[in-house]
Motif scaffolding. Structure first.
Motif, PDB file in Angstrom:
ATOM      1  N   PRO A   1       0.827  -1.216   0.000  1.00 16.78           N
ATOM      2  CA  PRO A   1       0.000   0.000   0.000  1.00 16.78           C
ATOM      3  C   PRO A   1       0.854   1.256   0.000  1.00 16.78           C
ATOM      4  O   PRO A   1       1.883   1.334   0.691  1.00 16.78           O
ATOM      5  CB  PRO A   1      -0.807  -0.121   1.293  1.00 16.78           C
ATOM      6  N   MET A   2       0.453   2.250  -0.774  1.00 18.34           N
ATOM      7  CA  MET A   2       1.209   3.493  -0.853  1.00 18.34           C
ATOM      8  C   MET A   2       1.258   4.218   0.482  1.00 18.34           C
ATOM      9  O   MET A   2       2.167   5.017   0.735  1.00 18.34           O
ATOM     10  CB  MET A   2       0.622   4.402  -1.933  1.00 18.34           C
ATOM     11  N   SER A   3       0.302   3.941   1.347  1.00 19.86           N
ATOM     12  CA  SER A   3       0.330   4.562   2.680  1.00 19.86           C
ATOM     13  C   SER A   3       1.536   4.097   3.494  1.00 19.86           C
ATOM     14  O   SER A   3       1.897   4.711   4.491  1.00 19.86           O
ATOM     15  CB  SER A   3      -0.961   4.236   3.437  1.00 19.86           C
ATOM     16  N   GLU A   4       2.176   3.002   3.042  1.00 16.12           N
ATOM     17  CA  GLU A   4       3.334   2.462   3.749  1.00 16.12           C
ATOM     18  C   GLU A   4       4.642   2.726   3.011  1.00 16.12           C
ATOM     19  O   GLU A   4       5.680   2.145   3.344  1.00 16.12           O
ATOM     20  CB  GLU A   4       3.157   0.946   3.951  1.00 16.12           C
ATOM     21  N   ARG A   5       4.634   3.595   2.026  1.00 22.50           N
ATOM     22  CA  ARG A   5       5.793   3.769   1.152  1.00 22.50           C
ATOM     23  C   ARG A   5       7.046   4.204   1.898  1.00 22.50           C
ATOM     24  O   ARG A   5       8.165   3.870   1.503  1.00 22.50           O
ATOM     25  CB  ARG A   5       5.491   4.763   0.033  1.00 22.50           C
ATOM     26  N   ALA A   6       6.900   4.908   3.000  1.00 25.83           N
ATOM     27  CA  ALA A   6       8.074   5.320   3.771  1.00 25.83           C
ATOM     28  C   ALA A   6       8.851   4.127   4.289  1.00 25.83           C
ATOM     29  O   ALA A   6      10.067   4.230   4.543  1.00 25.83           O
ATOM     30  CB  ALA A   6       7.662   6.217   4.933  1.00 25.83           C
ATOM     31  N   ASN A   7       8.182   2.979   4.428  1.00 17.07           N
ATOM     32  CA  ASN A   7       8.833   1.784   4.946  1.00 17.07           C
ATOM     33  C   ASN A   7       9.857   1.200   3.984  1.00 17.07           C
ATOM     34  O   ASN A   7      10.710   0.409   4.408  1.00 17.07           O
ATOM     35  CB  ASN A   7       7.788   0.720   5.293  1.00 17.07           C
ATOM     36  N   TRP A   8       9.754   1.529   2.694  1.00 23.66           N
ATOM     37  CA  TRP A   8      10.810   1.085   1.777  1.00 23.66           C
ATOM     38  C   TRP A   8      11.598   2.266   1.204  1.00 23.66           C
ATOM     39  O   TRP A   8      12.769   2.131   0.908  1.00 23.66           O
ATOM     40  CB  TRP A   8      10.266   0.196   0.663  1.00 23.66           C
ATOM     41  N   GLU A   9      10.989   3.435   1.122  1.00 24.00           N
ATOM     42  CA  GLU A   9      11.723   4.586   0.598  1.00 24.00           C
ATOM     43  C   GLU A   9      12.821   5.054   1.554  1.00 24.00           C
ATOM     44  O   GLU A   9      13.961   5.290   1.139  1.00 24.00           O
ATOM     45  CB  GLU A   9      10.759   5.740   0.319  1.00 24.00           C
ATOM     46  N   ASP A  10      12.500   5.198   2.818  1.00 25.87           N
ATOM     47  CA  ASP A  10      13.463   5.750   3.771  1.00 25.87           C
ATOM     48  C   ASP A  10      14.682   4.839   3.973  1.00 25.87           C
ATOM     49  O   ASP A  10      15.827   5.314   3.901  1.00 25.87           O
ATOM     50  CB  ASP A  10      12.775   6.048   5.105  1.00 25.87           C
ATOM     51  N   PRO A  11      14.481   3.540   4.243  1.00 19.74           N
ATOM     52  CA  PRO A  11      15.673   2.695   4.389  1.00 19.74           C
ATOM     53  C   PRO A  11      16.501   2.613   3.114  1.00 19.74           C
ATOM     54  O   PRO A  11      17.733   2.541   3.169  1.00 19.74           O
ATOM     55  CB  PRO A  11      15.120   1.326   4.763  1.00 19.74           C
ATOM     56  N   SER A  12      15.850   2.618   1.947  1.00 19.92           N
ATOM     57  CA  SER A  12      16.587   2.547   0.687  1.00 19.92           C
ATOM     58  C   SER A  12      17.497   3.758   0.523  1.00 19.92           C
ATOM     59  O   SER A  12      18.631   3.638   0.050  1.00 19.92           O
ATOM     60  CB  SER A  12      15.620   2.462  -0.500  1.00 19.92           C
ATOM     61  N   ALA A  13      17.014   4.923   0.923  1.00 24.42           N
ATOM     62  CA  ALA A  13      17.823   6.136   0.815  1.00 24.42           C
ATOM     63  C   ALA A  13      19.083   6.040   1.661  1.00 24.42           C
ATOM     64  O   ALA A  13      20.142   6.548   1.280  1.00 24.42           O
ATOM     65  CB  ALA A  13      16.998   7.351   1.231  1.00 24.42           C
ATOM     66  N   VAL A  14      18.991   5.384   2.812  1.00 22.66           N
ATOM     67  CA  VAL A  14      20.156   5.206   3.683  1.00 22.66           C
ATOM     68  C   VAL A  14      21.093   4.150   3.102  1.00 22.66           C
ATOM     69  O   VAL A  14      22.315   4.331   3.051  1.00 22.66           O
ATOM     70  CB  VAL A  14      19.721   4.797   5.104  1.00 22.66           C
ATOM     71  N   LEU A  15      20.530   3.061   2.636  1.00 24.48           N
ATOM     72  CA  LEU A  15      21.345   1.943   2.162  1.00 24.48           C
ATOM     73  C   LEU A  15      22.201   2.308   0.962  1.00 24.48           C
ATOM     74  O   LEU A  15      23.368   1.906   0.878  1.00 24.48           O
ATOM     75  CB  LEU A  15      20.439   0.763   1.799  1.00 24.48           C
ATOM     76  N   PHE A  16      21.649   3.056   0.023  1.00 28.36           N
ATOM     77  CA  PHE A  16      22.336   3.251  -1.245  1.00 28.36           C
ATOM     78  C   PHE A  16      23.023   4.602  -1.375  1.00 28.36           C
ATOM     79  O   PHE A  16      23.514   4.934  -2.450  1.00 28.36           O
ATOM     80  CB  PHE A  16      21.367   3.028  -2.405  1.00 28.36           C
ATOM     81  N   GLU A  17      23.095   5.348  -0.292  1.00 28.36           N
ATOM     82  CA  GLU A  17      23.886   6.565  -0.306  1.00 28.36           C
ATOM     83  C   GLU A  17      25.230   6.259   0.350  1.00 28.36           C
ATOM     84  O   GLU A  17      25.289   5.970   1.541  1.00 28.36           O
ATOM     85  CB  GLU A  17      23.171   7.694   0.443  1.00 28.36           C
TER      86      GLU A  17
END
Length: 417
Positions: free
Chosen positions: A167-183
């Motif tokens: 659900p798009m309401s949960e998008r922070a659950n994959w967007e935020d960690p991804s930003a940390v992992l790949f920077e």
């Protein structure tokens, strides 16, 4: 070291000969020169050992297709900020790109049917709708606008959500960690915490889908009962991060590259009716990644002595493949340096080649086609803008590649009139 140089014997270079390079120290111009003069050269890895760097697209294709090269052990040509260490858990067994046959074959066989052109066409409606909504929001907010967070990220997240039933309401659950992992600028402890957060979220999603799933890919993989729990988590992680983060980079880099030279943007617009062909030429010509992550690519390891362009790669040595742009075979098309969106593109390497060629390439293409076509239609006068919204002079941008040192999700400001 060029093809067709006669019957000279293969040779093994040593770094004492002055042939060694260190990838983070190479400029783009250095790589172009190497691709023409020394398409395979000695490379120093961050831990001090020596392997090889391939910069020629033609030679890169050979390495990708050669089954004597393996992905394991996992090696990188640059310091990835600890990402490799963070990703060393049992979930690694679920990531196709980080595995060799037979595990790779098993994963690919199960996943490939979900990523055929016909199957990915089922996501056209959600991509089209999200693109229109985000362009409406950009237009309503007025010029200038930031492309990455207001356009690319929401479009990519909506596609991943539809693919995996998130659900798009949960998008922070994959967007935020991804930003940390790949920077690369984030430390190892931050990466490990982000990975735990993402794994925990995906574990919860998998548990929910066991009770009440839907028509999405993840539910179908669970129902097939072919994979263990940790493999399912690894598969979900691979699909989320590859599909989300990589596509955001590809769109942002492509838009910036087109706008750096007004002629490119106008040529792309002129060929918008044949957007599938135009996108292939963009992929062939433009960098698909920004920032230091453009060099965070897995090396291949030789399982036996292998000759490449007259050089012998010894068994156990690593080869990092980093082909320069534009891709193509000069023997088939001598005008590769010219950007031509009407070109019939054959065999670019942005999605790789061989058995590890990107599983989601057809979905990525569909997203790029819809996003770019509508972006050009809605904002035909788009330009790169500074913080005040003023247009940045094209003459100061054409040919520059210093933005490749930007953070991976660096803002991309555009304006229109």
């Amino acid at each position: 070291m060029n093809p067709g140089d006669g019957e000279r014997q293969p040779r093994t270079l040593s770094y004492e000969d002055g042939d060694v390079v260190y990838l983070p120290e190479l400029t783009y111009e250095d790589r172009v020169r190497l691709s023409k003069e020394k398409p395979i050269c000695r490379l120093r890895y961050p831990d001090g050992h020596y392997g090889w760097l391939v910069t020629s697209p033609t030679l890169a294709r050979s390495v990708y297709a050669d089954s004597r090269f393996r992905m394991r052990p996992l090696q990188l040509a640059v310091d990835d900020g600890g990402l490799g260490d963070a990703l060393s858990g049992p979930e690694l067994a679920g990531e196709p790109v980080r595995n060799d046959p037979p595990q790779h074959t098993r994963l690919r066989r199960a996943l490939a049917p979900h990523f055929t052109p016909r199957r990915v066409s089922e996501y056209r409606e959600v991509i089209d709708r999200t693109v229109r909504e985000r362009l409406d929001a950009m237009q309503d907010s007025g010029s200038p606008a930031e492309v990455v967070t207001t356009f690319a990220v929401p479009v990519s997240s909506a596609t991943i959500g539809a693919l995996l039933g998130l659900p798009m309401s949960e998008r922070a659950n994959w967007e935020d960690p991804s930003a940390v992992l790949f920077e690369p600028g984030t430390g190892i402890e931050m990466k490990k915490a982000a990975l735990r957060q993402l794994y925990s979220y995906l574990d919860g999603v998998i548990s929910r889908k066991r009770e009440s799933g839907g028509p999405d890919v993840l539910t179908k993989l669970i129902a097939a009962e072919e994979f263990s729990e940790v493999e399912l988590t690894g598969i979900a992680y691979a699909l989320v991060t590859a599909g989300f983060y990589t596509w955001v980079e590809a769109l942002a880099s492509g838009v910036r590259w087109l706008l750096e030279d007004r002629e490119r943007w106008e040529l792309m617009k002129a060929n918008a009716e044949a957007i599938d062909r135009a996108v292939e030429e963009l992929l062939r010509s433009a960098p698909a990644r920004r920032g230091r992550r453009s060099d965070v690519r897995l090396a291949r390891t030789a399982t036996e002595d292998i000759e490449l362009e007259g050089v012998v790669v010894k068994a156990g040595e690593a080869v990092t493949v980093a082909p320069v742009l534009p891709h193509g075979d000069p023997s088939r098309d001598p005008d590769l340096e010219h950007f031509d969106p009407s070109r019939d593109v054959v065999g670019h390497l942005q999605f790789g080649h061989g058995i590890h060629m990107c599983l989601g390439q057809h979905l990525a293409r569909l997203e790029l086609q819809i996003a770019l076509q509508q972006l050009m239609e809605r904002f035909p006068t788009l330009y790169l803008a500074d913080d005040s919204g003023a247009r940045i002079d094209d003459s100061t941008l054409n040919g520059r590649r210093d933005h490749l040192e930007d953070p991976v999700l660096a803002p991309l400001l555009v304006g229109w009139y």
